[in-house]
Design a protein around this motif. Structure first.
Motif, PDB file in Angstrom:
ATOM      1  N   SER A   4       0.805  -1.225   0.000  1.00 10.40           N
ATOM      2  CA  SER A   4       0.000   0.000   0.000  1.00 10.40           C
ATOM      3  C   SER A   4       0.835   1.270   0.000  1.00 10.40           C
ATOM      4  N   ASN A   5       2.062   1.203   0.518  1.00  9.78           N
ATOM      5  CA  ASN A   5       2.870   2.415   0.683  1.00  9.78           C
ATOM      6  C   ASN A   5       4.085   2.500  -0.242  1.00  9.78           C
ATOM      7  N   GLU A   6       4.565   1.363  -0.749  1.00  6.52           N
ATOM      8  CA  GLU A   6       5.839   1.387  -1.473  1.00  6.52           C
ATOM      9  C   GLU A   6       5.809   0.734  -2.847  1.00  6.52           C
ATOM     10  N   PHE A   7       4.777  -0.035  -3.158  1.00  9.63           N
ATOM     11  CA  PHE A   7       4.763  -0.762  -4.428  1.00  9.63           C
ATOM     12  C   PHE A   7       3.890  -0.049  -5.452  1.00  9.63           C
ATOM     13  N   TYR A   8       4.493   0.256  -6.601  1.00 12.71           N
ATOM     14  CA  TYR A   8       3.789   0.955  -7.671  1.00 12.71           C
ATOM     15  C   TYR A   8       3.562   0.017  -8.860  1.00 12.71           C
ATOM     16  N   LEU A   9       2.338   0.004  -9.359  1.00 13.91           N
ATOM     17  CA  LEU A   9       2.028  -0.753 -10.561  1.00 13.91           C
ATOM     18  C   LEU A   9       2.475   0.040 -11.784  1.00 13.91           C
ATOM     19  N   PRO A  10       3.059  -0.613 -12.780  1.00 13.86           N
ATOM     20  CA  PRO A  10       3.562   0.100 -13.955  1.00 13.86           C
ATOM     21  C   PRO A  10       2.421   0.527 -14.881  1.00 13.86           C
ATOM     22  N   GLU A  68       1.956  -0.356 -17.777  1.00 12.41           N
ATOM     23  CA  GLU A  68       1.555  -1.523 -18.553  1.00 12.41           C
ATOM     24  C   GLU A  68       0.456  -2.328 -17.869  1.00 12.41           C
ATOM     25  N   SER A  69       0.217  -2.086 -16.581  1.00 13.69           N
ATOM     26  CA  SER A  69      -0.814  -2.837 -15.861  1.00 13.69           C
ATOM     27  C   SER A  69      -2.219  -2.361 -16.201  1.00 13.69           C
ATOM     28  N   GLY A  70      -2.333  -1.230 -16.891  1.00 15.20           N
ATOM     29  CA  GLY A  70      -3.649  -0.742 -17.293  1.00 15.20           C
ATOM     30  C   GLY A  70      -4.085   0.468 -16.504  1.00 15.20           C
ATOM     31  N   VAL A  71      -5.389   0.590 -16.296  1.00 10.31           N
ATOM     32  CA  VAL A  71      -5.950   1.791 -15.667  1.00 10.31           C
ATOM     33  C   VAL A  71      -5.584   1.917 -14.195  1.00 10.31           C
ATOM     34  N   LEU A  72      -5.084   0.860 -13.588  1.00  9.80           N
ATOM     35  CA  LEU A  72      -4.769   0.909 -12.158  1.00  9.80           C
ATOM     36  C   LEU A  72      -3.306   1.198 -11.882  1.00  9.80           C
ATOM     37  N   SER A  73      -2.572   1.720 -12.843  1.00  9.41           N
ATOM     38  CA  SER A  73      -1.163   2.022 -12.612  1.00  9.41           C
ATOM     39  C   SER A  73      -1.028   3.058 -11.495  1.00  9.41           C
ATOM     40  N   GLY A  74       0.094   2.953 -10.803  1.00  5.37           N
ATOM     41  CA  GLY A  74       0.325   3.829  -9.658  1.00  5.37           C
ATOM     42  C   GLY A  74       0.423   3.023  -8.384  1.00  5.37           C
ATOM     43  N   LEU A  75       0.334   3.686  -7.245  1.00  7.03           N
ATOM     44  CA  LEU A  75       0.479   3.021  -5.954  1.00  7.03           C
ATOM     45  C   LEU A  75      -0.571   1.926  -5.784  1.00  7.03           C
ATOM     46  N   TYR A  76      -0.110   0.749  -5.368  1.00  4.05           N
ATOM     47  CA  TYR A  76      -1.006  -0.403  -5.209  1.00  4.05           C
ATOM     48  C   TYR A  76      -2.108  -0.081  -4.194  1.00  4.05           C
ATOM     49  N   ASP A  77      -3.352  -0.471  -4.513  1.00  3.59           N
ATOM     50  CA  ASP A  77      -4.488  -0.139  -3.658  1.00  3.59           C
ATOM     51  C   ASP A  77      -5.371  -1.376  -3.473  1.00  3.59           C
ATOM     52  N   PHE A  78      -5.498  -1.831  -2.222  1.00  5.27           N
ATOM     53  CA  PHE A  78      -6.334  -2.994  -1.925  1.00  5.27           C
ATOM     54  C   PHE A  78      -7.827  -2.700  -2.115  1.00  5.27           C
ATOM     55  N   TYR A  79      -8.164  -1.482  -2.444  1.00  5.74           N
ATOM     56  CA  TYR A  79      -9.547  -1.145  -2.770  1.00  5.74           C
ATOM     57  C   TYR A  79     -10.019  -1.982  -3.956  1.00  5.74           C
ATOM     58  N   TYR A  80      -9.081  -2.317  -4.850  1.00  2.09           N
ATOM     59  CA  TYR A  80      -9.424  -3.080  -6.045  1.00  2.09           C
ATOM     60  C   TYR A  80      -9.181  -4.586  -5.876  1.00  2.09           C
ATOM     61  N   THR A  81      -8.453  -4.963  -4.844  1.00  2.00           N
ATOM     62  CA  THR A  81      -8.198  -6.392  -4.581  1.00  2.00           C
ATOM     63  C   THR A  81      -8.322  -6.685  -3.084  1.00  2.00           C
TER      64      THR A  81
END
Length: 688
Positions: A40-46, A48-61
């Motif tokens: 939640s604080n340090e991992f960023y999606l690239p 290439e991952s689609g519309v959810l790029s940016g800081l990982y959010d458990f709101y979607y998973t």
């Protein structure tokens, strides 16, 4: 000049400070944080991952919060996940790998079905993710530069490495002695037996046993019920499910496709070519407790509220509920696409896919139905077989003794399946119309391994191959033909040695291998030995290897197993046969294969022993080799007439075989062995 010296000194000071800081980290390692907190604080999606790029959010998973907690739990040694296809699993695992690389470096290995899968993971997921997380890029180089410790399948970093391996080569896994984190991607697609050294997942498991506190993570979409390795592993866990609380009634249940409903068009409306009168856009989810309907927004909100509320009240499983006792393995199942909170997942889309798959199934094409059950429902597809099950097969046993040939049996054949610690043996008697009787099903332990040509197991096999067997009518029979599986690269030296050194005593002693093509004929002529070309291992022993068309042989075997009673093609089983014979005869099912573009092929059930089935398959091949299917009634009469004559050529000292305990020692090979009367009968028929 002074300014230049000052700049150089400042650069040296900064370099020294950096070195001291890195050294300090070795003595004061960074504080371990929870996986959920790190993501939640340090991992960023690239991007290439689609519309959810940016800081990982458990709101979607949100469902992965329970998995993250299990990964952090020191009591959990293994995490198994049986899931739908599109729920965000791969990037979740990439984030966990980064957490280990950054905060707890160790050897990490990820197992893929094929090398191409690993290469795709590297190029499409790993490299973009590292580029989006520069703190990882400083620790692990993912450039394509060819240098030691940096290849696409091997990335080195301080304190460990990340290794991407394919399941079809034992060296890929065995070359590494131990790993602290092992991940299996899509276990159902991995190799079942890697060059006869065991299945790839089992080989990887041995690596984590040697690393204290290691984690073993298996995540995949299941295939066919009974064949799925994912399903098999889940059955060994505490089998956690995620009940979702209804916003209306407060009751909870596991989300299931049976609760999706939709409206139909009016009777006078033109039916859709695929959907008929169904209106997928009207799809809703109905609570089974109160009947309240959920649209996509409410479905996702109920999932998030359930999980986040569980986390707030300190639930260690984050809303998941174990349905079995916990013994170190945490299992997560029923994670179907109804749980997906990612953008683009809709009830109407699921209904469209379901109706399209059912439409194809009406024309006999069930591939899409299987795909829907596997990838959308996250469940193994249960393929129905018309073969008798183990219980039905056991009901067909007949009252004749082991190692005693019933009245109809006139020719004996023996087949051997070679394993590392034992050999499996079936002895069968054949009669008119290829009706046959099981005479013996057994296994003989190998004391020093079947790769050793001097192993006592081969002497024990001699007792069966060269024994004399009593017939119900008082005849004495010897084996007419035998075959031994030589497909194992580690044991075929011993097999070839055995066949070569016994050929003088039994001319029809064959070394066999299963054909690699699905449409291979049951019996094909072996290749001639050509001394002018590079010799195969068998050719060095002066042997021709017979290739068995196992797929077609199993087809014929299966058709015969369906037949009951007496007559041509019937297969008989003696009462008192070892109890494992029946489940082993049901250990394979012909079903659509993911590896052969949906073609139906014979596949072993996950974890099921099937040596008896293999030996019976080889029996079909031997029957073809002896041309039993071509023999006329007159041929069979001649064979029986030969058996009815006094056996003047039989060794009077050989004791007829009645039990395994008194099998005679194999006599020394005579300079020239006289034919038995059974052989004379075949000569009368012109078979030799």
């Amino acid at each position: 000049m002074l300014n230049l010296q000052s700049a150089e000194l400042e650069a040296m000071r900064i370099s020294l400070a950096g070195a001291l800081l890195e050294a300090g980290k070795q003595f004061n390692p960074p504080k371990q944080i929870a996986t959920a907190e790190y993501l939640s604080n340090e991992f960023y999606l690239p991007p290439e991952s689609g519309v959810l790029s940016g800081l990982y959010d458990f709101y979607y998973t949100p469902y992965f919060l329970g998995v993250a907690a299990a990964l952090d739990d020191p009591a959990v040694s293994e995490i198994d996940l049986m899931k739908a296809a599109q729920i965000g699993w791969t990037y979740f695992m990439v984030g966990f790998i980064f957490k280990r690389v950054q905060g707890q470096p160790m050897p990490i290995m990820v197992l893929f079905a094929k090398e191409g899968d690993g290469k795709s993971f590297h190029d499409e997921k790993l490299v973009p993710a590292v580029q989006a997380n520069p703190q990882i890029g400083r620790l692990m180089d993912v450039t394509t530069a060819k240098k030691q410790g940096n290849r696409w399948n091997h990335k080195s970093y301080t304190g460990g490495f990340l290794k991407l391996v394919a399941s079809n080569s034992p060296g890929n896994v065995k070359s590494t002695s131990s790993v602290g984190l092992a991940i299996v991607e899509e276990p159902d697609d991995t190799s079942d037996d890697v060059k006869k050294q065991g299945d790839a997942i089992g080989l990887l498991e041995e690596r984590v046993k040697r690393y204290p506190g290691a984690k073993f993570v298996v995540g995949g979409t299941p295939s066919l019920k009974g064949f799925s390795k994912t399903e098999q592993r889940i059955e060994q866990t505490d089998r956690r499910v995620l009940p979702i609380v209804c916003h209306e009634c407060g009751e909870s249940h596991v989300l299931d496709f049976q609760y999706i409903s939709w409206l139909d068009a009016d009777d006078d409306a033109q039916p859709h070519e695929i959907y008929g009168r169904a209106l997928p856009d009207t799809a809703v989810y109905a609570c089974p407790h109160c009947g309240s309907t959920w649209d996509d927004y409410q479905r996702k909100e109920n999932i998030r509220n359930t999980v986040f509320s569980a986390v707030e009240r300190g639930d260690p499983l984050c809303g998941w509920v174990a349905t079995r006792p916990f013994y170190g393995k945490a299992g997560f199942e029923e994670l179907n696409e109804l749980y997906a909170c990612l953008p683009g997942t809709t009830l109407s889309g699921l209904v469209r896919e379901k109706l399209a798959a059912e439409k194809l199934a009406e024309s006999g094409d069930i591939k899409q139905i299987i795909k829907f059950v596997n990838q959308k429902q996250g469940r193994p597809y249960e393929y129905k077989s018309d073969l008798p099950d183990a219980e039905k097969l056991a009901e067909r046993v007949e009252e004749y003794g082991e190692l005693r040939v019933p009245a109809g049996g006139l020719i004996l054949t023996l087949t051997v399946d070679v394993q590392h610690d034992r050999i499996a043996v079936i002895l069968r008697a054949w009669g008119r119309g290829e009706e046959s009787w099981l005479i013996l099903w057994t296994e003989i332990s190998a004391q020093t391994g079947t790769s050793d040509k001097n192993d006592p197991v081969w002497t024990e096999l001699d007792r069966l191959v060269f024994g004399v067997y009593e017939h119900a009518k008082g005849y004495r029979l010897r084996i007419s033909a035998a075959s031994i599986d030589a497909s194992d690269g580690q044991t075929n030296d011993a097999v070839y040695h055995y066949v070569r050194t016994r050929k003088q005593r039994l001319a029809k002693l064959l070394a066999i291998k299963g054909a690699t093509t699905l449409d291979a004929e049951i019996l094909t002529a072996p290749r001639k030995i050509d001394l002018n070309t590079k010799a195969t291992k068998a050719a060095k022993y002066g042997l021709q290897v017979y290739m068995v068309g196992t797929n077609k042989a199993k087809d014929l075997l299966a058709e015969r197993l369906k037949l009951a009673g007496y007559g041509p093609g019937r297969i008989h089983i003696y009462a008192g046969v070892r109890s494992d014979y029946f489940p082993q005869m049901c250990a394979e099912v012909k079903a659509p294969s993911r590896r052969h573009s949906g073609k139906k092929v014979w596949q072993p059930k996950a974890g099921a022993a099937h040596e008896a089935w293999d030996c019976e398959t080889y029996q079909i091949h031997l029957a073809r080799y002896l041309r039993l299917h071509l023999k006329s009634p007159a041929d069979w009469d001649a064979i029986e007439a030969g058996l009815m004559q006094p056996d003047l050529l039989a060794d009077s000292e050989v004791v007829p075989v009645t039990t395994l305990a008194n099998l005679p020692d194999a006599p020394a090979a005579p300079a020239k062995q006289a034919p038995s009367l059974a052989d004379l009968g075949r000569m009368m028929n012109g078979d030799d």
